[in-house]
Design a protein around this motif. Structure first.
Motif, PDB file in Angstrom:
ATOM      1  N   UNK A   1       0.817  -1.204   0.000  1.00 20.45           N
ATOM      2  CA  UNK A   1       0.000   0.000   0.000  1.00 20.45           C
ATOM      3  C   UNK A   1       0.857   1.263   0.000  1.00 20.45           C
ATOM      4  N   UNK A   2       0.271   2.409  -0.379  1.00 14.98           N
ATOM      5  CA  UNK A   2       1.019   3.676  -0.424  1.00 14.98           C
ATOM      6  C   UNK A   2       1.550   4.069   0.957  1.00 14.98           C
ATOM      7  N   UNK A   3       2.505   5.006   0.952  1.00 11.33           N
ATOM      8  CA  UNK A   3       3.184   5.423   2.179  1.00 11.33           C
ATOM      9  C   UNK A   3       2.204   5.935   3.230  1.00 11.33           C
ATOM     10  N   UNK A   4       1.246   6.763   2.834  1.00  8.82           N
ATOM     11  CA  UNK A   4       0.303   7.333   3.800  1.00  8.82           C
ATOM     12  C   UNK A   4      -0.532   6.239   4.456  1.00  8.82           C
ATOM     13  N   UNK A   5      -0.974   5.269   3.653  1.00  9.95           N
ATOM     14  CA  UNK A   5      -1.748   4.150   4.199  1.00  9.95           C
ATOM     15  C   UNK A   5      -0.871   3.327   5.136  1.00  9.95           C
ATOM     16  N   UNK A   6       0.364   3.092   4.731  1.00  8.91           N
ATOM     17  CA  UNK A   6       1.275   2.331   5.568  1.00  8.91           C
ATOM     18  C   UNK A   6       1.540   3.009   6.900  1.00  8.91           C
ATOM     19  N   UNK A   7       1.657   4.338   6.900  1.00  7.63           N
ATOM     20  CA  UNK A   7       1.893   5.067   8.145  1.00  7.63           C
ATOM     21  C   UNK A   7       0.708   4.920   9.093  1.00  7.63           C
ATOM     22  N   UNK A   8      -0.502   5.001   8.548  1.00  2.26           N
ATOM     23  CA  UNK A   8      -1.690   4.823   9.388  1.00  2.26           C
ATOM     24  C   UNK A   8      -1.749   3.407   9.945  1.00  2.26           C
ATOM     25  N   UNK A   9      -1.444   2.436   9.107  1.00  2.00           N
ATOM     26  CA  UNK A   9      -1.467   1.042   9.562  1.00  2.00           C
ATOM     27  C   UNK A   9      -0.380   0.785  10.602  1.00  2.00           C
ATOM     28  N   UNK A  10       0.744   1.486  10.457  1.00  2.00           N
ATOM     29  CA  UNK A  10       1.798   1.385  11.470  1.00  2.00           C
ATOM     30  C   UNK A  10       1.261   1.823  12.827  1.00  2.00           C
ATOM     31  N   UNK A  11       0.562   2.953  12.867  1.00  2.00           N
ATOM     32  CA  UNK A  11      -0.001   3.439  14.121  1.00  2.00           C
ATOM     33  C   UNK A  11      -1.022   2.448  14.667  1.00  2.00           C
ATOM     34  N   UNK A  12      -1.826   1.872  13.774  1.00  2.00           N
ATOM     35  CA  UNK A  12      -2.812   0.883  14.221  1.00  2.00           C
ATOM     36  C   UNK A  12      -2.128  -0.338  14.826  1.00  2.00           C
ATOM     37  N   UNK A  13      -1.091  -0.818  14.156  1.00  2.00           N
ATOM     38  CA  UNK A  13      -0.384  -1.984  14.666  1.00  2.00           C
ATOM     39  C   UNK A  13       0.315  -1.716  15.977  1.00  2.00           C
ATOM     40  N   UNK A  14       0.962  -0.562  16.085  1.00  2.00           N
ATOM     41  CA  UNK A  14       1.630  -0.215  17.330  1.00  2.00           C
ATOM     42  C   UNK A  14       0.621   0.054  18.442  1.00  2.00           C
ATOM     43  N   UNK A  15      -0.577   0.503  18.072  1.00  2.00           N
ATOM     44  CA  UNK A  15      -1.628   0.678  19.073  1.00  2.00           C
ATOM     45  C   UNK A  15      -1.967  -0.650  19.734  1.00  2.00           C
ATOM     46  N   UNK A  16      -1.905  -1.718  18.944  1.00  2.00           N
ATOM     47  CA  UNK A  16      -2.192  -3.042  19.493  1.00  2.00           C
ATOM     48  C   UNK A  16      -1.193  -3.419  20.578  1.00  2.00           C
ATOM     49  N   UNK A  17       0.077  -3.192  20.304  1.00  2.00           N
ATOM     50  CA  UNK A  17       1.093  -3.556  21.289  1.00  2.00           C
ATOM     51  C   UNK A  17       1.065  -2.625  22.494  1.00  2.00           C
ATOM     52  N   UNK A  18       0.858  -1.348  22.269  1.00  2.00           N
ATOM     53  CA  UNK A  18       0.898  -0.392  23.360  1.00  2.00           C
ATOM     54  C   UNK A  18      -0.332  -0.488  24.255  1.00  2.00           C
ATOM     55  N   UNK A  19      -1.506  -0.723  23.670  1.00  2.00           N
ATOM     56  CA  UNK A  19      -2.722  -0.800  24.478  1.00  2.00           C
ATOM     57  C   UNK A  19      -2.727  -2.026  25.371  1.00  2.00           C
ATOM     58  N   UNK A  20      -1.991  -3.043  25.008  1.00  2.00           N
ATOM     59  CA  UNK A  20      -1.871  -4.226  25.856  1.00  2.00           C
ATOM     60  C   UNK A  20      -0.695  -4.098  26.811  1.00  2.00           C
ATOM     61  N   UNK A  21       0.409  -3.566  26.331  1.00  2.00           N
ATOM     62  CA  UNK A  21       1.596  -3.453  27.153  1.00  2.00           C
ATOM     63  C   UNK A  21       1.400  -2.558  28.359  1.00  2.00           C
ATOM     64  N   UNK A  22       0.736  -1.418  28.175  1.00  2.00           N
ATOM     65  CA  UNK A  22       0.557  -0.512  29.309  1.00  2.00           C
ATOM     66  C   UNK A  22      -0.308  -1.142  30.398  1.00  2.00           C
ATOM     67  N   UNK A  23      -1.314  -1.918  30.004  1.00  2.00           N
ATOM     68  CA  UNK A  23      -2.179  -2.581  30.984  1.00  2.00           C
ATOM     69  C   UNK A  23      -1.412  -3.597  31.812  1.00  2.00           C
ATOM     70  N   UNK A  24      -0.605  -4.412  31.137  1.00  2.00           N
ATOM     71  CA  UNK A  24       0.160  -5.429  31.861  1.00  2.00           C
ATOM     72  C   UNK A  24       1.210  -4.793  32.758  1.00  2.00           C
ATOM     73  N   UNK A  25       1.744  -3.660  32.358  1.00  2.00           N
ATOM     74  CA  UNK A  25       2.732  -2.979  33.190  1.00  2.00           C
ATOM     75  C   UNK A  25       2.111  -2.514  34.504  1.00  2.00           C
ATOM     76  N   UNK A  26       0.947  -1.879  34.428  1.00  2.99           N
ATOM     77  CA  UNK A  26       0.278  -1.406  35.649  1.00  2.99           C
ATOM     78  C   UNK A  26      -0.163  -2.586  36.512  1.00  2.99           C
ATOM     79  N   UNK A  27      -0.638  -3.643  35.883  1.00  2.00           N
ATOM     80  CA  UNK A  27      -1.058  -4.827  36.640  1.00  2.00           C
ATOM     81  C   UNK A  27       0.110  -5.425  37.405  1.00  2.00           C
ATOM     82  N   UNK A  28       1.256  -5.528  36.754  1.00  2.00           N
ATOM     83  CA  UNK A  28       2.440  -6.080  37.414  1.00  2.00           C
ATOM     84  C   UNK A  28       2.827  -5.240  38.627  1.00  2.00           C
ATOM     85  N   UNK A  29       2.743  -3.927  38.496  1.00  2.00           N
ATOM     86  CA  UNK A  29       3.096  -3.046  39.606  1.00  2.00           C
ATOM     87  C   UNK A  29       2.107  -3.200  40.761  1.00  2.00           C
ATOM     88  N   UNK A  30       0.830  -3.326  40.450  1.00  2.00           N
ATOM     89  CA  UNK A  30      -0.180  -3.518  41.495  1.00  2.00           C
ATOM     90  C   UNK A  30       0.107  -4.775  42.300  1.00  2.00           C
TER      91      UNK A  30
END
Length: 486
Positions: free
Chosen positions: A301-330
């Protein structure tokens, strides 16, 4: 096939992290107590609880990992979503009601089933801390794969960047920042994956262009069922999902939110399979199945589409990672500190302790991510080894009155040992696909047998609740102010 690195992708990621950091700073102004930082004040409403649970569920495994699984196994890539939806539905049916007790950690909950026994709470706390750090490592690993593929930077440097990416806003804003950013990331994720699936199918000229025979051979029935089961068990015994129950405004909010999450995630299940199969049809020679998602985003796909998909993919890792980090601290501050020192942290310093502990947890997870191979392999192995026995202990403890603390501990140990034994035998491992069924069976047998030969607990449910509440009140104002505000 190598991608040509493009600086736009790294710039997009940095911009996205800055946006999340701004959210964290705004939220930090509302964070006054340890309860605020670790449990969002126990006041999450249905929209927020739905959004954060779904965003965490649609994480590294169900995006990067499940796409790679679909790349190798065709429609079997949908099994991740099917297993996850089943797990959320069972979690709602079996455990939503524990919100009324005002628990702060899963360790507390499991120990309650065994008379608030501190030995059980200590063992479970250590197991859950390892599990949370393990999940966090998987998310760091997933995000680093995106960045390395898209930008050409060193994989180890990418892991550090990803860990810092979601670590910064989590340290600043705490659990409420996690919830709000999850809502943003979850929206981007759903839009991105839906768009990617549609574009991929269109690029192939329709569904007829999909090569459903991904991988060398079809996945067997038992390994397929085992894979779905291990994902369901992961949801049922992963502490970050229990954290959603404890942080909800009341039990009714938990039930409504989880029912919606189960339905939406089941509908989402087909997306990773479609994306993975499309990537295989376009390029069956990728160096790793985990590259399927970034390959489509950058090469097709074009660069602009790829950049948006990059954010979507990284959102997947970050939205899960931050939750597990706080849970571990609790878990670390509520249970592990007490087990090691015999004392609870000082309430007035809980926010400071939480932020320092978050940094330590991120460092541990980053170290674990350095030895991983593939995301799905990392996740399924960890669940079978760490969580299967714990799941058995929590279910039998809650629903079988004859279970004893010795039986609960036997289930945890036996489940882990069985998983390690199965994985060490290549024939058994190939037959089962995942060690989850042998682990569950042996853990159940161990819990039942040991419980029957050990004395019943003489501690009543109310006595157990009072003991846990007295401990928790030292660091959690919500214990005395409200448990279930229904």
């Amino acid at each position: 096939m190598d991608v040509t690195p493009h600086p736009v992708y790294l710039g997009v990621f940095i911009g996205f992290v800055i946006l999340m950091l701004v959210v964290g700073i705004l939220i930090a102004r509302r964070t006054k107590t340890g309860e605020d930082f670790l449990l969002a004040g126990r006041n999450l409403t249905t929209p927020l609880l739905l959004a954060t649970t779904l965003a965490t569920l649609v994480g590294t495994g169900s995006s990067l990992g499940a796409v790679g699984f679909g790349y190798e196994n065709g429609w079997a890539g949908a099994l991740y979503g099917i297993g996850g939806a089943t797990g959320v539905l069972l979690l709602m049916l079996l455990f939503a009601g524990v919100r009324k007790h005002g628990f702060m950690t899963y360790s507390e909950e499991v120990s309650f089933y065994y008379g608030a026994d501190r030995k059980v709470k200590g063992l479970v706390a250590v197991v859950l801390l390892l599990a949370s750090v393990g999940w966090l490592g998987a998310h760091i690993m997933g995000g680093s794969i995106y960045l390395t593929y898209l930008t050409g930077i060193d994989i180890d440097l990418a892991k550090v960047i990803v860990a810092l990416g979601f670590g910064i806003y989590t340290v600043v804003g705490g659990y409420l920042a996690v919830v709000i950013t999850d809502a943003i990331q979850g929206t981007l994720l759903f839009l991105g994956f839906t768009g990617l699936a549609v574009l991929a199918v269109v690029t192939l000229g329709g569904f007829s262009g999909l090569d459903a025979a991904s991988g060398e051979e079809a996945m067997g029935t038992l390994p397929a069922v085992s894979f779905a089961a291990v994902i369901a068990v992961g949801v049922l015994a992963t502490p970050s999902f229990r954290q959603r129950i404890y942080s909800a405004r009341n039990t009714q909010v938990v039930r409504r939110s989880f029912l919606w999450v189960a339905g939406l995630f089941a509908a989402f299940a087909v997306m990773p399979a479609l994306v993975g199969m499309a990537a295989y049809s376009l390029n069956p020679d990728l160096a790793s199945p985990d590259m399927a998602f970034p390959y489509l985003a950058t090469e097709v796909f074009p660069l602009a589409v790829g950049a948006f998909l990059l954010v979507a993919g990284l959102s997947a890792t970050m939205s899960s990672g931050d939750s597990d980090a706080v849970t571990a601290v609790t878990i670390l501050l509520r249970d592990v500190v007490q087990m090691v020192t015999g004392r609870m942290p000082k309430k007035e310093k809980m926010v400071l302790y939480s932020r320092v502990s978050l940094v330590c947890v991120l460092v541990l997870a980053l170290a674990g991510a350095l030895i991983a191979d593939t995301v799905i392999g990392y996740i399924t192995t960890m669940i079978s080894t760490i969580l299967a026995g714990l799941f058995v202990a929590s279910v039998l403890g809650r629903f079988w009155s004859r279970s004893t603390w010795q039986g609960g501990m036997a289930a945890i140990v036996a489940g882990s040992a069985t998983s390690l034994i199965v994985q060490a035998n290549a024939t058994w491992s190939e037959f089962w696909g995942s060690p989850v069924f042998p682990s569950l069976a042996v853990a159940t047998a161990a819990c039942v047998l040991v419980s029957l030969i050990t004395p019943r607990s003489q501690v009543s449910e109310q006595e157990a609740l009072d003991q846990l509440a007295a401990e928790r009140a030292q660091i959690d104002v919500g214990t005395t102010v409200r448990a279930d505000a229904s």
